[in-house]
Motif scaffolding. Structure first.
Motif, PDB file in Angstrom:
ATOM      1  N   LEU A 122      -0.321 -10.815  -5.479  1.00 48.12           N
ATOM      2  CA  LEU A 122      -0.999 -10.275  -6.860  1.00 48.12           C
ATOM      3  C   LEU A 122      -0.784  -8.670  -7.004  1.00 48.12           C
ATOM      4  O   LEU A 122      -0.575  -8.247  -7.793  1.00 48.12           O
ATOM      5  CB  LEU A 122      -2.582 -10.376  -6.275  1.00 48.12           C
ATOM      6  N   GLY A 123      -0.926  -7.803  -5.738  1.00 48.04           N
ATOM      7  CA  GLY A 123      -0.511  -6.541  -5.698  1.00 48.04           C
ATOM      8  C   GLY A 123       0.672  -6.072  -6.304  1.00 48.04           C
ATOM      9  O   GLY A 123       0.938  -5.389  -7.359  1.00 48.04           O
TER      10      GLY A 123
ATOM     11  N   LEU B 169       0.806  -1.454  -0.035  1.00 44.54           N
ATOM     12  CA  LEU B 169       0.087  -0.101   0.032  1.00 44.54           C
ATOM     13  C   LEU B 169       0.921   1.548  -0.012  1.00 44.54           C
ATOM     14  O   LEU B 169       0.562   2.245  -0.486  1.00 44.54           O
ATOM     15  CB  LEU B 169      -0.924  -0.050   1.203  1.00 44.54           C
ATOM     16  N   SER B 170       1.966   1.053   0.805  1.00 45.17           N
ATOM     17  CA  SER B 170       2.960   2.325   0.835  1.00 45.17           C
ATOM     18  C   SER B 170       3.376   2.536  -0.685  1.00 45.17           C
ATOM     19  O   SER B 170       3.445   3.710  -0.959  1.00 45.17           O
ATOM     20  CB  SER B 170       4.089   2.236   1.638  1.00 45.17           C
ATOM     21  N   GLU B 171       3.711   1.512  -1.293  1.00 41.10           N
ATOM     22  CA  GLU B 171       3.980   1.794  -3.045  1.00 41.10           C
ATOM     23  C   GLU B 171       3.021   2.215  -3.523  1.00 41.10           C
ATOM     24  O   GLU B 171       3.604   3.217  -4.322  1.00 41.10           O
ATOM     25  CB  GLU B 171       4.657   0.221  -3.185  1.00 41.10           C
ATOM     26  N   VAL B 172       2.033   1.935  -3.387  1.00 40.74           N
ATOM     27  CA  VAL B 172       0.702   2.385  -4.372  1.00 40.74           C
ATOM     28  C   VAL B 172       0.554   3.818  -3.945  1.00 40.74           C
ATOM     29  O   VAL B 172       0.383   4.720  -4.921  1.00 40.74           O
ATOM     30  CB  VAL B 172      -0.543   1.650  -3.856  1.00 40.74           C
TER      31      VAL B 172
ATOM     32  N   PHE C  16      -6.586  -7.999  -3.443  1.00 38.48           N
ATOM     33  CA  PHE C  16      -7.425  -6.747  -4.297  1.00 38.48           C
ATOM     34  C   PHE C  16      -7.454  -7.253  -5.584  1.00 38.48           C
ATOM     35  O   PHE C  16      -6.419  -7.801  -6.143  1.00 38.48           O
ATOM     36  CB  PHE C  16      -6.386  -5.764  -4.202  1.00 38.48           C
ATOM     37  N   GLU C  17      -8.433  -7.080  -6.123  1.00 33.25           N
ATOM     38  CA  GLU C  17      -8.774  -7.599  -7.783  1.00 33.25           C
ATOM     39  C   GLU C  17      -7.822  -6.908  -8.617  1.00 33.25           C
ATOM     40  O   GLU C  17      -7.223  -7.485  -9.273  1.00 33.25           O
ATOM     41  CB  GLU C  17     -10.303  -7.145  -8.086  1.00 33.25           C
ATOM     42  N   ASP C  18      -7.546  -5.511  -8.302  1.00 31.29           N
ATOM     43  CA  ASP C  18      -6.943  -4.877  -9.460  1.00 31.29           C
ATOM     44  C   ASP C  18      -6.044  -3.836  -8.364  1.00 31.29           C
ATOM     45  O   ASP C  18      -7.046  -2.923  -7.878  1.00 31.29           O
ATOM     46  CB  ASP C  18      -7.488  -4.237 -10.438  1.00 31.29           C
ATOM     47  N   ILE C  19      -4.787  -3.581  -8.398  1.00 31.31           N
ATOM     48  CA  ILE C  19      -4.217  -2.675  -7.650  1.00 31.31           C
ATOM     49  C   ILE C  19      -4.572  -1.169  -8.056  1.00 31.31           C
ATOM     50  O   ILE C  19      -4.579  -0.353  -7.134  1.00 31.31           O
ATOM     51  CB  ILE C  19      -2.681  -2.919  -7.842  1.00 31.31           C
TER      52      ILE C  19
END
Lengths: 133, 602
Positions: B390-391, A20-23, A107-110
């Motif tokens: 996946l992420g 999540l940090s990366e995102v 998660f389906e799609d990041i």
């Protein structure tokens, strides 16, 4: 250019925090992480965050309890709940306690995750016009 | 030793027969005994008559010889020497003759005698002459033509009778009298022949005892025949007591010469024969009983043979061999019992089969439940790492750019991780105790729904989807969405099984005689082997290439049908297509409502 928004991410899995940090690094976010509900609550008590992303099952107090505590301390704070146990019960409770979004793991799609977080962040920005430094 | 029914029956029957035979034997023997006493009467009478006849014959013979003597003596042609010679021949012919004499009136004219016999008894001629002198002929002798017979015993050693006949020589002349003195030997020989063991007595005309069967008779009082009216040629039988003994006796009178013959027998002779007779009869009866016992034994063995068969059959049933059918070959209580046993065996067989089936189902359900529980635990633990993989894969994909050689690898990671995710989700779906809401549902509506969604989702295809629905079916209690999902999964499976070949999927509905609602989903695909049919509802069983599907669709479908208290199975032959059959319990008395609903919908 807006000021970077502080986000508290809570999960007992370090790689989820990293992911999540990366995102969030791609957006204007200032990320803080906590590996348990207790730790997150302590951090939040010292410095409220406009946006919190939390898992539900984390060994100690659950994400839902943390959500209740945050909403008590700062009702305007936006909370996104995520869980690998995407049951109707968890979903309903999270929304009832004031969660802004519910994300099922994996998660389906990041990219969609990033979109959702950004949308909630917009809401947080509106609710918190002067972010705490 | 075991107390067999047939032994008990045998003993009862033998007892009854023994009692009957005993009673009959006693009655018959008693009857015969009564008859026997009558017979004894007859026997003694007959013997008395016989002996009297023989006595008569004997004396007729004596008198015949006396007549010859008389003629010889009266002859004027014969010389005295010739006469003497002929008379001595008479003596030789008949050893009983002791003496013969010829009298003219009272005076003796001639006398021949057996000197040796007289001498042996210490007698001589003078004694004979003296006896005649002392016992003159009575007048009645000369008045009648009959012979005169008198006891002329002079000595105990030589008991004799004297027979006399007379011939009138003419008026004024004294009659000529011939006398013969004979021993009682001949008479005694007659008396000795006591055929029935009875005693025989012979009396002369004066009632004096001449002889009896027992020469050594010591007690003359034993000879005490009751007197009866004297009558020639008559015989009379009677019962009387002699001392302490009961006797049966008979007296017979000769037709001539005034002899009386008595025969007596103790009544116990008849009694004795009664016991003898009873003994013979009892032996015969016992023999009969043995024969009856043997025959009965065989017969009872025949009768109880079905019982042995039944015992053997129930033993086999007890061992769990239910393929038993008893044939008694008779139409009686045993055949009824055999029919009941056969029915029981069939029922037990059926019940065992049902039990086995139910057991298999329970084991299967438990297996699935356990599988779901374990699966759900694993799923929870796996989901977070999956989220990470996946992420990061997606992040990396974004960063790598489509021209990077890593792009392909990362795409594979993403795709496979998503498949893992799908598996985990199906597993969770399967394990979750969902409280789906049940309501009265129209099966045809569910089928039509599923068909239209499937067509939409799958788009135009070379496989046509047809429905063949029976109107007015009763509704079922259940969740339409779940059943629809099952139908859609089945449709998807069928389409995938049919591959690129053109074909038809036909979904039909109807009500069974049992009242259940039945759905059939029939495809024109390649069908499946028995092995595949056996495993098709097991988790992770799939015939598709790996990477397609999760192998949980039918498992979840079968669980849903089970939760609806229905059944699902597949009927197929390789090359003949496959038919999935689902039965669901119908709502009772719902047909009318369904029909109304159908009409209003139209």
């Amino acid at each position: 250019m807006n000021e970077k928004m502080p986000v508290l991410i809570v999960d007992d899995h370090v790689f989820i925090l990293d992911l999540l940090s990366e995102v969030l690094a791609e957006g204007d976010f200032l990320t803080t992480t906590a590996q348990s509900g207790e730790e997150a609550r302590e951090i939040f008590r010292q410095r409220p965050f406009p946006l919190v992303i939390s898992d539900i099952h984390m060994g100690g107090i659950s994400g839902l309890e943390l959500l209740a505590g945050i909403k008590e301390m700062a009702p305007q704070a936006q909370v996104i709940i995520m869980s690998s146990d995407a049951s109707a019960e968890n979903f309903t409770r999270a929304i009832d306690l004031g969660a802004s979004e519910f994300m099922a793991k994996p998660f389906e799609d990041i990219s969609r995750v990033a979109t959702i977080i950004k949308r909630v962040a917009e809401k947080a920005r509106v609710k918190n016009p002067t972010p705490v430094p | 030793m075991r107390n067999l029914i047939r032994s008990r029956l045998l003993i009862i029957i033998l007892l009854l027969i023994a009692m009957a035979v005993g009673a009959i034997t006693y009655a018959v023997v008693h009857l015969i005994h009564t008859e026997k006493i009558g017979h004894l009467y007859h026997l003694t009478s007959a013997q008395a008559t016989d002996v009297s006849n023989e006595v008569e014959e004997l004396f007729k013979g004596y008198l015949g010889r006396l007549e010859v003597f008389s003629r010889i003596m009266a002859s004027s042609y014969l010389s005295p020497e010739q006469k003497s010679e002929l008379v001595s021949q008479l003596f030789d012919d008949d050893q009983e003759f002791v003496a013969v004499a010829l009298f003219e009136g009272e005076s003796e004219k001639a006398m021949f005698y057996d000197a040796a016999s007289l001498e042996a008894a210490g007698l001589d001629k003078a004694d004979l002459i003296n006896h005649r002198r002392r016992h003159p002929f009575p007048d009645s002798f000369f008045a009648s033509d009959d012979a005169y017979i008198e006891n002329s015993t002079l000595h105990q050693g030589v008991p004799t009778l004297t027979l006399s006949i007379h011939h009138a020589l003419g008026a004024g002349k004294p009659p000529l009298v011939s006398s013969a003195t004979v021993r009682l030997g001949g008479l005694h020989r007659l008396a000795e022949r006591s055929g029935t063991g009875g005693d025989i007595f012979i009396f002369d005309g004066n009632g004096r005892l001449l002889t009896h069967s027992d020469l050594d008779l010591k007690d003359p009082s034993l000879v005490k025949l009751p007197r009866v009216e004297k009558s020639q040629g008559m015989v009379q039988a009677m019962e009387y007591e002699l001392g302490e003994k009961e006797m049966i006796g008979a007296v017979a009178y000769t037709r001539a010469y005034n002899f009386m013959v008595g025969v007596q027998s103790p009544k116990s002779t008849a009694n004795l024969s009664f016991w003898e007779l009873l003994k013979i009869w009892l032996v015969a009866a016992l023999g009969g009983l043995v024969v009856v016992a043997l025959v009965s034994l065989l017969w009872f063995r025949y009768i109880t043979r079905p019982l042995q068969k039944l015992t053997e059959a129930t033993r086999r049933i007890a061992r769990g061999q239910f393929d038993v059918q008893v044939e008694t070959g008779s139409r009686d209580e045993f055949s009824d019992l055999a029919a009941a046993v056969n029915q029981m065996a069939v029922r037990l067989d059926q019940r065992e089969a049902d039990l086995k089936q139910a057991n298999t189902r329970i084991v299967q359900e438990e297996k699935l439940t356990a599988f779901g529980r374990i699966g759900s635990c694993i799923a929870h633990e796996v989901k977070n790492p999956l989220a990470g993989i996946l992420g990061f894969a997606q992040l990396a994909l974004r960063k790598a750019g489509s021209d990077s050689p890593l792009h392909k690898y990362l795409s594979i990671i993403e795709k496979e991780t998503k498949r893992c995710q799908k598996i985990i989700e199906d597993l969770m779906k399967f394990a979750r105790k969902e409280e789906a809401e049940f309501e009265a549902t129209d099966i045809n509506a569910v089928i039509e729904d599923a068909a239209s969604i499937s067509e939409k989702e799958l788009g135009p295809s070379h496989v046509s989807l047809e429905t063949e629905l029976t109107a007015g079916l009763p509704r079922f209690m259940g969740n339409g969405q779940q059943i629809r999902q099952v139908l859609m999964d089945l449709t998807l499976n069928a389409r995938q099984a049919m591959g690129d070949e053109a074909g038809t999927i036909r979904v039909s509905s109807r009500q069974l005689d049992s009242g259940q609602i039945e759905m059939r989903l029939r495809d024109s695909g390649p069908g499946m082997s028995q092995e595949v049919q056996d495993k098709i509802f097991e988790p992770f069983f799939t015939t598709r290439p790996s990477g397609e599907g999760t192998g949980l669709g039918l498992t979840i479908g079968s669980k849903i049908i089970q939760e609806h208290k229905g059944a699902i199975w597949v009927e197929s032959e390789p090359g003949e297509g496959a038919t999935f059959v689902i039965t669901l319990p119908a709502l009772v008395d719902d047909k009318m409502m369904a029909e109304e609903a159908h009409k209003s919908a139209v």
